[in-house]
Design an enzyme around this catalytic site. Structure first.
Site, short mmCIF file in Angstrom:
data_model
loop_
_atom_site.label_atom_id
_atom_site.label_comp_id
_atom_site.label_asym_id
_atom_site.label_seq_id
_atom_site.Cartn_x
_atom_site.Cartn_y
_atom_site.Cartn_z
N TYR A 28 0.57 -0.99 0.14
CA TYR A 28 0.17 -0.03 -0.01
C TYR A 28 0.80 1.62 0.11
CZ TYR A 28 -3.91 -3.49 1.84
OH TYR A 28 -4.25 -4.42 1.59
N HIS A 59 1.29 -11.70 2.11
CA HIS A 59 -0.40 -10.69 1.76
C HIS A 59 -1.11 -12.09 0.96
CE1 HIS A 59 -1.45 -6.78 0.37
NE2 HIS A 59 -2.32 -7.11 0.19
N1 LIG Z 1 -4.91 -8.82 1.72
C1 LIG Z 1 -6.15 -7.63 0.89
O1 LIG Z 1 -5.39 -8.68 -0.87
C2 LIG Z 1 -6.81 -7.20 0.63
C3 LIG Z 1 -7.01 -6.69 -0.72
C4 LIG Z 1 -8.29 -6.16 -0.24
C5 LIG Z 1 -8.20 -4.94 0.87
N2 LIG Z 1 -7.29 -4.96 1.75
C6 LIG Z 1 -7.73 -4.22 2.73
O2 LIG Z 1 -9.45 -4.11 3.36
C7 LIG Z 1 -9.50 -2.92 3.37
C8 LIG Z 1 -11.00 -3.20 3.42
O3 LIG Z 1 -11.32 -2.67 2.28
P1 LIG Z 1 -11.20 -1.81 0.57
O4 LIG Z 1 -10.78 -0.57 0.84
O5 LIG Z 1 -11.33 -2.95 -0.52
O6 LIG Z 1 -13.03 -1.55 0.99
P2 LIG Z 1 -14.44 -1.63 1.46
O7 LIG Z 1 -13.46 -0.94 2.69
O8 LIG Z 1 -15.37 -2.21 1.26
O9 LIG Z 1 -14.49 0.19 0.08
C9 LIG Z 1 -13.85 1.08 0.79
C10 LIG Z 1 -14.84 1.94 -0.09
O10 LIG Z 1 -15.94 2.34 0.67
C11 LIG Z 1 -16.11 3.93 0.45
N3 LIG Z 1 -17.21 3.70 2.50
C12 LIG Z 1 -16.99 3.45 3.60
N4 LIG Z 1 -17.39 4.06 4.41
C13 LIG Z 1 -18.56 3.76 3.70
C14 LIG Z 1 -19.91 3.92 3.95
N5 LIG Z 1 -20.10 4.38 5.30
N6 LIG Z 1 -21.22 4.54 3.15
C15 LIG Z 1 -20.67 5.07 1.88
N7 LIG Z 1 -20.14 4.33 1.00
C16 LIG Z 1 -18.37 4.19 2.23
C17 LIG Z 1 -15.37 4.68 0.61
O11 LIG Z 1 -15.41 5.55 0.71
P3 LIG Z 1 -14.80 6.82 1.54
O12 LIG Z 1 -13.55 7.01 1.65
O13 LIG Z 1 -15.39 8.36 0.24
O14 LIG Z 1 -15.35 7.20 2.73
C18 LIG Z 1 -14.04 3.29 -0.13
O15 LIG Z 1 -14.69 4.16 -1.32
C19 LIG Z 1 -8.70 -1.86 2.95
O16 LIG Z 1 -8.51 -0.27 2.78
C20 LIG Z 1 -6.99 -3.27 2.83
O17 LIG Z 1 -6.71 -3.08 4.32
C21 LIG Z 1 -6.62 -6.08 1.68
#
Ligand SMILES: NC(=O)c1ccc[n+]([C@@H]2O[C@H](COP(=O)([O-])OP(=O)(O)OC[C@H]3O[C@@H](n4cnc5c(N)ncnc54)[C@H](OP(=O)(O)O)[C@@H]3O)[C@@H](O)[C@H]2O)c1
Length: 271
Positions: free
Chosen positions: A47, A104
């Site tokens: 990241y 990862h």
């Molecule tokens: N291990 C892996 O391979 C892997 C892969 C993917 C992700 N991850 C981890 O998991 C975390 C979360 O997953 P993600 O970032 O893919 O997606 P997510 O948390 O499902 O969604 C994030 C998105 O949702 C929006 N959001 C957040 N809260 C909200 C709410 N209350 N209402 C409406 N929209 C909302 C955010 O926009 P705003 O910023 O505008 O709020 C952002 O665009 C990542 O950040 C990372 O740390 C790990």
């Protein structure tokens, strides 16, 4: 904050995801999240924000109470690379220890026993407190458990109502590991979904909260990401109210094929 326990290690039910958070905004959201009660921050070498995450954790003044997770990139899973990469992560984070270190993505070119052996060594040497995996399939989990000399506390993988992960959830739990759901609000796609919005209205909650509650009510830890400080509280408020059995079932019915957000196909690019 409620926790999920695995092998005696407690992982807070709601953490903050930080993928795509950058610079001062990242530091600020991390600091504010901890001040608002978050006790788990998820980052990764990939990241490119470990420095800012570490700054945010230190600025909160509550480092001792926070679980900081980081992940080793798949191309650095050979023992010597892994050891160097963990030391680099620690130097960027500028923290005393990594609370939870994950693979990862699996790398089929590097024997899992060697990677897990190096992770165990890093744990025994005090660089990391606990180890686990991410994006492991049922078959890979089986292999990992067989060869690891240290307990694996979690499998972090994509999990939300639109995706059927029942088999992987069951296998992770059978191994005594915590399930940590990434992309738990389907990258924001929970918002606007007719079923989640309708159920949310009944409880006075948003569609994103219903989505997160569906996971936490099953004992699945979540790491929603937001760049907006004003959403931190909303995403955390998913622990002290309940969906009915009928609502849980209706939400489970949202599963459909082709709903994976993070494409597993990219991972074996070294094939
Ligand atoms: N291990 C892996 O391979 C892997 C892969 C993917 C992700 N991850 C981890 O998991 C975390 C979360 O997953 P993600 O970032 O893919 O997606 P997510 O948390 O499902 O969604 C994030 C998105 O949702 C929006 N959001 C957040 N809260 C909200 C709410 N209350 N209402 C409406 N929209 C909302 C955010 O926009 P705003 O910023 O505008 O709020 C952002 O665009 C990542 O950040 C990372 O740390 C790990």
């Amino acid at each position: 904050m409620q926790d999920v326990e695995a092998h005696g290690f407690r992982i807070p039910m709601v953490g903050l995801g930080t993928w795509a958070l950058r610079g001062r905004d990242c530091t600020r959201v991390v600091e504010q999240a901890i001040r608002a009660g978050y006790r788990h921050i998820d980052t990764a070498q990939m990241y490119d924000n470990e420095t800012q995450v570490g700054e945010g954790v230190r600025a909160s003044g509550m480092r001792a109470n926070v679980v900081v997770t980081t992940k080793v990139q798949p191309e650095r899973l050979a023992p010597h690379d892994l050891e160097r990469s963990v030391k680099e992560s620690l130097a960027r984070l500028r923290l005393d220890v990594i609370d939870l270190l994950l693979i990862h993505w699996p790398n089929p070119r590097i024997p899992l026993s060697e990677t897990l052996g190096a992770m165990a060594n890093m744990k025994l040497a005090g660089y990391v407190k606990q180890i686990g995996v991410s994006n492991f399939t049922v078959a890979l989990l089986d292999e990992a458990i067989k060869v690891s000399t240290q307990p694996l506390v979690c499998n972090q993988f994509e999990c939300h109502p639109f995706l059927d992960q029942d088999k992987l959830i069951a296998a992770t739990r059978k191994a005594g590991m915590a399930v940590i759901a990434y992309s738990p609000i389907a990258r924001g796609n929970a918002k606007g979904n007719e079923v989640l919005e309708r159920i949310g209205k009944v409880h006075g909650k948003s569609a994103a909260q219903v989505c997160l509650r569906w996971l936490t009510q099953q004992g699945i830890a979540v790491i929603p990401r937001t760049s907006k400080v004003e959403r931190l509280q909303e995403n955390r408020d998913v622990l002290d109210w309940d969906l009915s059995d009928a609502e849980m079932k209706e939400i489970a019915g949202l599963m459909r094929t082709g709903s994976r957000i993070v494409d597993w196909a990219w991972s074996p690019k070294w094939d």
